[in-house]
Design an enzyme around this catalytic site. Sequence first.
Site, PDB file in Angstrom:
ATOM      1  N   ASP A   7       0.879  -1.166   0.000  1.00 33.89           N
ATOM      2  CA  ASP A   7       0.000   0.000   0.000  1.00 33.89           C
ATOM      3  C   ASP A   7       0.919   1.219   0.000  1.00 33.89           C
ATOM      4  O   ASP A   7       1.423   1.623   1.053  1.00 33.89           O
ATOM      5  CB  ASP A   7      -0.895   0.001   1.241  1.00 33.89           C
ATOM      6  CG  ASP A   7      -1.860   1.165   1.255  1.00 33.89           C
ATOM      7  OD1 ASP A   7      -2.505   1.419   0.218  1.00 33.89           O
ATOM      8  OD2 ASP A   7      -1.969   1.842   2.300  1.00 33.89           O
ATOM      9  N   GLU A  68      -1.172  -1.156  -4.979  1.00 33.64           N
ATOM     10  CA  GLU A  68      -2.403  -0.419  -5.231  1.00 33.64           C
ATOM     11  C   GLU A  68      -2.200   0.564  -6.376  1.00 33.64           C
ATOM     12  O   GLU A  68      -1.222   1.316  -6.405  1.00 33.64           O
ATOM     13  CB  GLU A  68      -2.853   0.350  -3.983  1.00 33.64           C
ATOM     14  CG  GLU A  68      -4.159   1.108  -4.175  1.00 33.64           C
ATOM     15  CD  GLU A  68      -4.628   1.801  -2.913  1.00 33.64           C
ATOM     16  OE1 GLU A  68      -4.530   3.041  -2.870  1.00 33.64           O
ATOM     17  OE2 GLU A  68      -5.073   1.118  -1.984  1.00 33.64           O
ATOM     18  N   ASP A 141      -2.616   1.228   6.907  1.00 29.68           N
ATOM     19  CA  ASP A 141      -1.791   0.937   5.730  1.00 29.68           C
ATOM     20  C   ASP A 141      -1.352  -0.527   5.711  1.00 29.68           C
ATOM     21  O   ASP A 141      -1.264  -1.147   4.651  1.00 29.68           O
ATOM     22  CB  ASP A 141      -0.552   1.840   5.718  1.00 29.68           C
ATOM     23  CG  ASP A 141      -0.904   3.286   5.950  1.00 29.68           C
ATOM     24  OD1 ASP A 141      -1.037   4.038   4.968  1.00 29.68           O
ATOM     25  OD2 ASP A 141      -1.047   3.665   7.124  1.00 29.68           O
TER      26      ASP A 141
END
Length: 207
Positions: A7, A68, A141
């Site tokens: 992330d 991501e 996160d």
Amino acid sequence: MRVLGVDPGLTRCGVGVVEGVAGRPLTMLGVGVVRTPADAELGDRLVAVEQGIEAWLDEYSPGYVAVERVFAQHNVRTVMGTAQASAIAMLCAARRGIPVALHTPSEVKAAVTGSGRAEKAQVGAMVTRLLRLDALPKPADAADALALAICHIWRAPAQNRLQQAVAAHRTSGAPGTSGTPRTPGASAAPRTPGASRAPRTLKGRTA
């Protein structure tokens, strides 16, 4: 299948490693955050992110890296930092020959919860349940990184089948095969205007 989920972020870059296959229980091997000080120079922060991700790759040797996909946001400074951290993650993986997959937030939410509009709390709760954890990893996160890894494990079989289908279609459409599309009229010999017609005799005239 062992996947490192990333992330991306400059201040906090979530990382999580999940192992398993679609349709079977998954196992979390590790989860954490690569942090960089907000007051440090940008170059130094990027180096710190690279070193942190490299350390995770060294320790867990994942077969895939799921990152991501970055979308534009109202805060340009934030999205720039996210994009830079994302690029570092992809660079680290590519340098080792590890395949990289990009997943949108809605794809991850849909894969983990069944809804592409799920709230972060729902995603976190499902990650905790799917990995059989005692508590939700923090900060968010870290949990998001695990969700990315889960998403890739579950979506990879379908993506592989799609890629194989596309490759088969391209192969069948190669020149000289039965799958080659025909251009209308391409197989017909060119006609010279009037060539196939017999000469016409005009009435009332003689040679």
